[in-house]
Motif scaffolding. Structure first.
Motif, PDB file in Angstrom:
ATOM      1  N   PHE A  30       2.654  13.879   8.251  1.00  0.00           N
ATOM      2  CA  PHE A  30       3.402  12.819   8.942  1.00  0.00           C
ATOM      3  C   PHE A  30       4.902  13.176   9.042  1.00  0.00           C
ATOM      4  CE2 PHE A  30       0.737   8.954   9.646  1.00  0.00           C
ATOM      5  CZ  PHE A  30      -0.472   9.509   9.278  1.00  0.00           C
ATOM      6  N   ARG A  75      -3.585  21.372   0.906  1.00  0.00           N
ATOM      7  CA  ARG A  75      -3.594  20.143   1.705  1.00  0.00           C
ATOM      8  C   ARG A  75      -4.624  19.185   1.133  1.00  0.00           C
ATOM      9  NH1 ARG A  75      -2.267  18.774   6.926  1.00  0.00           N
ATOM     10  NH2 ARG A  75      -3.512  17.144   7.904  1.00  0.00           N
ATOM     11  N   MET A  96      -8.585  20.604   0.546  1.00  0.00           N
ATOM     12  CA  MET A  96      -9.405  20.192  -0.606  1.00  0.00           C
ATOM     13  C   MET A  96     -10.509  19.207  -0.218  1.00  0.00           C
ATOM     14  SD  MET A  96      -7.928  22.131  -2.684  1.00  0.00           S
ATOM     15  CE  MET A  96      -8.630  21.740  -4.281  1.00  0.00           C
ATOM     16  N   SER A 114      -9.515  16.833  -7.313  1.00  0.00           N
ATOM     17  CA  SER A 114      -8.237  16.487  -6.676  1.00  0.00           C
ATOM     18  C   SER A 114      -8.384  16.018  -5.237  1.00  0.00           C
ATOM     19  CB  SER A 114      -7.295  17.685  -6.733  1.00  0.00           C
ATOM     20  OG  SER A 114      -7.871  18.777  -6.041  1.00  0.00           O
ATOM     21  N   THR A 143      -5.521  11.673  -0.862  1.00  0.00           N
ATOM     22  CA  THR A 143      -6.282  12.158  -2.013  1.00  0.00           C
ATOM     23  C   THR A 143      -5.489  11.943  -3.298  1.00  0.00           C
ATOM     24  OG1 THR A 143      -5.290  14.367  -1.918  1.00  0.00           O
ATOM     25  CG2 THR A 143      -7.274  13.994  -0.569  1.00  0.00           C
ATOM     26  N   GLY A 145      -5.124  14.148  -5.639  1.00  0.00           N
ATOM     27  CA  GLY A 145      -4.329  15.359  -5.889  1.00  0.00           C
ATOM     28  C   GLY A 145      -3.048  15.355  -5.073  1.00  0.00           C
ATOM     29  N   PHE A 147      -1.521  12.711  -3.932  1.00  0.00           N
ATOM     30  CA  PHE A 147      -0.651  11.647  -4.445  1.00  0.00           C
ATOM     31  C   PHE A 147       0.149  12.182  -5.640  1.00  0.00           C
ATOM     32  CE2 PHE A 147      -0.528   7.316  -6.758  1.00  0.00           C
ATOM     33  CZ  PHE A 147       0.638   6.926  -6.109  1.00  0.00           C
ATOM     34  N   SER A 153       5.053   6.704  -5.861  1.00  0.00           N
ATOM     35  CA  SER A 153       4.835   5.351  -6.376  1.00  0.00           C
ATOM     36  C   SER A 153       3.944   4.599  -5.399  1.00  0.00           C
ATOM     37  CB  SER A 153       6.184   4.659  -6.525  1.00  0.00           C
ATOM     38  OG  SER A 153       6.041   3.479  -7.270  1.00  0.00           O
ATOM     39  N   TYR A 198       4.852  19.499  -5.079  1.00  0.00           N
ATOM     40  CA  TYR A 198       4.379  19.912  -3.748  1.00  0.00           C
ATOM     41  C   TYR A 198       3.433  21.119  -3.821  1.00  0.00           C
ATOM     42  CZ  TYR A 198       8.332  17.108  -1.866  1.00  0.00           C
ATOM     43  OH  TYR A 198       9.232  16.110  -1.544  1.00  0.00           O
ATOM     44  N   ILE A 204      -3.986  22.081  -7.888  1.00  0.00           N
ATOM     45  CA  ILE A 204      -4.602  21.088  -8.766  1.00  0.00           C
ATOM     46  C   ILE A 204      -6.066  20.931  -8.364  1.00  0.00           C
ATOM     47  CG2 ILE A 204      -4.547  18.676  -9.509  1.00  0.00           C
ATOM     48  CD1 ILE A 204      -1.516  18.687  -8.777  1.00  0.00           C
ATOM     49  N   LEU A 324       5.778   2.804   9.500  1.00  0.00           N
ATOM     50  CA  LEU A 324       4.733   3.146  10.477  1.00  0.00           C
ATOM     51  C   LEU A 324       4.521   1.994  11.463  1.00  0.00           C
ATOM     52  CD1 LEU A 324       2.623   5.247  11.331  1.00  0.00           C
ATOM     53  CD2 LEU A 324       1.017   4.182   9.757  1.00  0.00           C
TER      54      LEU A 324
HETATM   55  P1  FAD Z   1      -0.883  15.776   1.287  1.00  0.00           P
HETATM   56  O1  FAD Z   1       0.048  15.186   2.292  1.00  0.00           O
HETATM   57  O2  FAD Z   1      -2.014  16.561   1.784  1.00  0.00           O
HETATM   58  O3  FAD Z   1      -0.050  16.660   0.263  1.00  0.00           O
HETATM   59  C1  FAD Z   1       1.123  16.187  -0.338  1.00  0.00           C
HETATM   60  C2  FAD Z   1       1.763  17.344  -1.121  1.00  0.00           C
HETATM   61  O4  FAD Z   1       0.929  17.661  -2.240  1.00  0.00           O
HETATM   62  C3  FAD Z   1       1.891  18.642  -0.342  1.00  0.00           C
HETATM   63  O5  FAD Z   1       3.019  19.329  -0.770  1.00  0.00           O
HETATM   64  C4  FAD Z   1       0.636  19.422  -0.715  1.00  0.00           C
HETATM   65  O6  FAD Z   1       0.832  20.822  -0.593  1.00  0.00           O
HETATM   66  C5  FAD Z   1       0.455  19.001  -2.152  1.00  0.00           C
HETATM   67  N1  FAD Z   1      -0.948  18.979  -2.586  1.00  0.00           N
HETATM   68  C6  FAD Z   1      -1.967  18.268  -2.042  1.00  0.00           C
HETATM   69  N2  FAD Z   1      -3.090  18.464  -2.742  1.00  0.00           N
HETATM   70  C7  FAD Z   1      -2.773  19.318  -3.743  1.00  0.00           C
HETATM   71  C8  FAD Z   1      -3.513  19.912  -4.786  1.00  0.00           C
HETATM   72  N3  FAD Z   1      -4.818  19.670  -4.956  1.00  0.00           N
HETATM   73  N4  FAD Z   1      -2.883  20.779  -5.619  1.00  0.00           N
HETATM   74  C9  FAD Z   1      -1.557  21.045  -5.466  1.00  0.00           C
HETATM   75  N5  FAD Z   1      -0.816  20.506  -4.498  1.00  0.00           N
HETATM   76  C10 FAD Z   1      -1.412  19.653  -3.652  1.00  0.00           C
HETATM   77  N6  FAD Z   1       3.603   7.931  -0.861  1.00  0.00           N
HETATM   78  C11 FAD Z   1       3.731   7.215  -1.990  1.00  0.00           C
HETATM   79  O7  FAD Z   1       3.959   7.800  -3.064  1.00  0.00           O
HETATM   80  N7  FAD Z   1       3.588   5.855  -1.977  1.00  0.00           N
HETATM   81  C12 FAD Z   1       3.311   5.156  -0.851  1.00  0.00           C
HETATM   82  O8  FAD Z   1       3.119   3.945  -0.899  1.00  0.00           O
HETATM   83  C13 FAD Z   1       3.215   5.892   0.362  1.00  0.00           C
HETATM   84  N8  FAD Z   1       2.972   5.257   1.541  1.00  0.00           N
HETATM   85  C14 FAD Z   1       2.864   5.997   2.695  1.00  0.00           C
HETATM   86  C15 FAD Z   1       2.627   5.331   3.921  1.00  0.00           C
HETATM   87  C16 FAD Z   1       2.531   6.054   5.097  1.00  0.00           C
HETATM   88  C17 FAD Z   1       2.261   5.326   6.371  1.00  0.00           C
HETATM   89  C18 FAD Z   1       2.661   7.470   5.061  1.00  0.00           C
HETATM   90  C19 FAD Z   1       2.530   8.283   6.308  1.00  0.00           C
HETATM   91  C20 FAD Z   1       2.887   8.129   3.865  1.00  0.00           C
HETATM   92  C21 FAD Z   1       2.996   7.397   2.676  1.00  0.00           C
HETATM   93  N9  FAD Z   1       3.196   8.043   1.448  1.00  0.00           N
HETATM   94  C22 FAD Z   1       3.340   7.308   0.301  1.00  0.00           C
HETATM   95  C23 FAD Z   1       3.157   9.500   1.366  1.00  0.00           C
HETATM   96  C24 FAD Z   1       1.690  10.029   1.164  1.00  0.00           C
HETATM   97  O9  FAD Z   1       0.799   9.307   1.966  1.00  0.00           O
HETATM   98  C25 FAD Z   1       1.205   9.897  -0.271  1.00  0.00           C
HETATM   99  O10 FAD Z   1       2.087  10.493  -1.182  1.00  0.00           O
HETATM  100  C26 FAD Z   1      -0.208  10.480  -0.444  1.00  0.00           C
HETATM  101  O11 FAD Z   1      -0.645  10.189  -1.728  1.00  0.00           O
HETATM  102  C27 FAD Z   1      -0.306  11.964  -0.212  1.00  0.00           C
HETATM  103  O12 FAD Z   1      -1.673  12.336  -0.373  1.00  0.00           O
HETATM  104  P2  FAD Z   1      -2.337  13.408   0.589  1.00  0.00           P
HETATM  105  O13 FAD Z   1      -3.712  13.671   0.086  1.00  0.00           O
HETATM  106  O14 FAD Z   1      -2.237  12.997   2.005  1.00  0.00           O
HETATM  107  O15 FAD Z   1      -1.402  14.647   0.290  1.00  0.00           O
END
Ligand code: FAD
Length: 462
Positions: A30, A75, A96, A114, A143, A145, A147, A153, A198, A204, A324
């Protein structure tokens, strides 16, 4: 230089996606939330996407990538909004999506792979009478992982604090990026070597987090005279020990009026709003608090008013979903994440409203922070230019005592922390000596002499 052709051949036995469209899609998150990152990162693209089916495959894939000097960016669901999961140096996106299993549910914890989607995890836990402590508003797809590696938070913070609060993550299992990748379990303080890193210092594969007996949560929306009144009520709800709460959010009047699309019949134009998730047993205490407040009116209570309506949960209007919702209506909107001086918060609200008007529209999320309830500001910003946004950030920090966690930056240092985390850097030296994991996200690794300067972003080149 990475040897793509031989690396690709060596990965042939795994689930490899080479479809250019889907590689491009899996190379994005995003990031477009930020007009600044949108301009910088549009061309970023991996060479291939590999999806391990289990931990042994993670180890084997990392060993192959290490041997071929191939960058690897992990990812989860790609819902991060600072380009965290975007492969700046190309190479492999390690997706993942297959590693979604729940490994174990204990009396006070859950162990999950994760790639488990948080909402699915919560559903599984609820079926056994438990719930997660903390989840982001993107829980429907994010996910666990991702998060822990990228988030900070979310819903539950008013009960438990954020992911950095000790105890909210119990264990992280990760795989190192070495010739013979190792499996490392991080517990206690060591967790923060890889939490919110990150994925720069390990992949993880499994996490352990605390769980609690499930409560029956009810959404409610309260109208208030203005944003200061909403904030006062939010702090009062936060302080009221007879109210179990999972979320408290406040919004300046423009936000519910313009962007709470499914709730329009419960929004009164001109009113600010407090959105809460409280336990069903706490509803009498909540309504008593509202009834005693001449500035507040209960406009919506899910148990009473929802009926047959298909209403999205209120948390999908809160946290980063507020931005959003606004972006969908008005593409000129962006946002900031910041902390106002808590002891003078009402003065700050009044000054910011007077000085910035509709350029900076307030939205707070409430959290436990160092033993007290604190308001984290995630205001909407009317974007006019990159220069003005940088100027606004500099002004807020210099003249208003605000700490800005800049969401328009891609690196760990420039976003939340403002400085290198030495524990994360040391750990990376041990776990990723070639610097292949998510290149460009830790400035200290790429350029140890870099000094942050207001308005100047770190530009990674490879
Ligand atoms: P990704 O976006 O896929 O990855 C996030 C990071 O973690 C990247 O750097 C990736 O390389 C790394 N990563 C992913 N998986 C692993 C793994 N297994 N091992 C090592 N590294 C890894 N965030 C918040 O904290 N709180 C919120 O309330 C929140 N609200 C959101 C609302 C919107 C509309 C949007 C667009 C985003 C929001 N976010 C929020 C950000 C994000 O959605 C969260 O942090 C979410 O938990 C990320 O999870 P993901 O699986 O999409 O991770």
């Amino acid at each position: 230089m990475p040897d793509l052709a031989t690396c690709r051949a060596a990965l042939a036995g795994f689930d490899v996606d080479e479809n250019p469209r889907s590689i491009q899609q899996k190379s994005r998150d995003f990031y477009w939330y930020s007009p600044i990152l949108k301009d910088q990162l549009g061309a970023v693209c991996a060479d291939l996407v590999v999806s391990p089916r289990n931990q042994d495959e993670v180890i084997a894939i990392l060993a192959i990538c290490h041997a071929h000097d191939m960058p690897v960016t992990v990812r989860g669901a790609g819902t991060g909004n600072y380009g965290q999961a975007m492969p700046l140096a190309g190479g492999v996106v390690l997706h993942m999506k297959h590693m979604t299993g729940v490994v174990h549910i204990g009396e006070d914890h859950v162990i999950a792979q994760s790639g488990a989607v948080l909402k699915d995890l919560e559903t599984t836990l609820r079926a056994q009478g438990y719930e997660l402590r903390l989840f982001p508003s993107t829980t429907a797809t994010a996910t666990i992982g991702g998060f822990i590696a990228g988030g900070s938070s979310g819903i539950g913070a008013i009960r438990w604090g954020g992911l950095r609060t000790p105890g909210n993550i119990r264990r992280i299992r990760l795989i190192t990026m070495e010739a013979a990748p190792r499996i490392i379990d991080l517990t206690g303080e060591d967790i923060f070597k890889a939490a919110h890193a990150y994925g720069v210092n390990g992949v993880i594969t499994e996490v352990e987090v605390p769980i609690d007996p499930a409560l029956d949560w009810v959404d409610a929306l309260i109208g208030t005279a203005d944003f200061a009144a909403a904030t006062r009520l939010a702090f009062a709800i936060g302080a009221e020990s007879s109210i179990d709460k999972r979320m408290i959010s406040t919004f300046a009047p423009e936000i519910p009026a313009r962007y709470f699309n499914r709730y329009t019949e419960f929004v009164t134009p001109g009113e600010a709003a407090v959105a809460v998730m409280v336990s069903r047993d706490s509803l009498p205490a909540l309504t008593a608090l509202i009834d005693a407040n001449p500035d507040a009116t209960l406009r919506f209570r899910a148990d009473r008013d929802k009926g047959e309506r298909r209403l999205t949960a209120l948390y999908e209007y809160a946290w980063n979903h507020t931005t959003l919702r606004a972006l969908k209506v008005d593409p000129s909107i962006t946002y900031l994440q910041m902390m106002l001086p808590q002891d003078t918060i009402y003065d700050s609200i009044a000054r910011l409203e007077a000085d910035f008007g509709d350029e900076l529209v307030m939205h707070f999320e409430f959290t436990q922070f160092s033993g007290r309830v604190a308001a984290v500001a995630m205001p909407l910003v009317r974007y006019t230019s990159a220069a003005r946004l940088e100027q606004l950030i500099a002004l807020l920090e210099a003249d208003y005592g605000v700490t800005v966690f800049n969401p328009h930056r891609i690196t760990l240092e420039e976003g939340g922390m403002k400085k290198t985390d030495p524990a994360q850097l040391d750990f990376k030296r041990q776990t990723d000596p070639k610097g292949l994991l998510n290149p460009g996200k830790m400035i200290a690794w790429t350029d140890p002499d870099w000094v942050p300067e207001p308005g100047r972003a770190f530009l990674f080149t490879h």
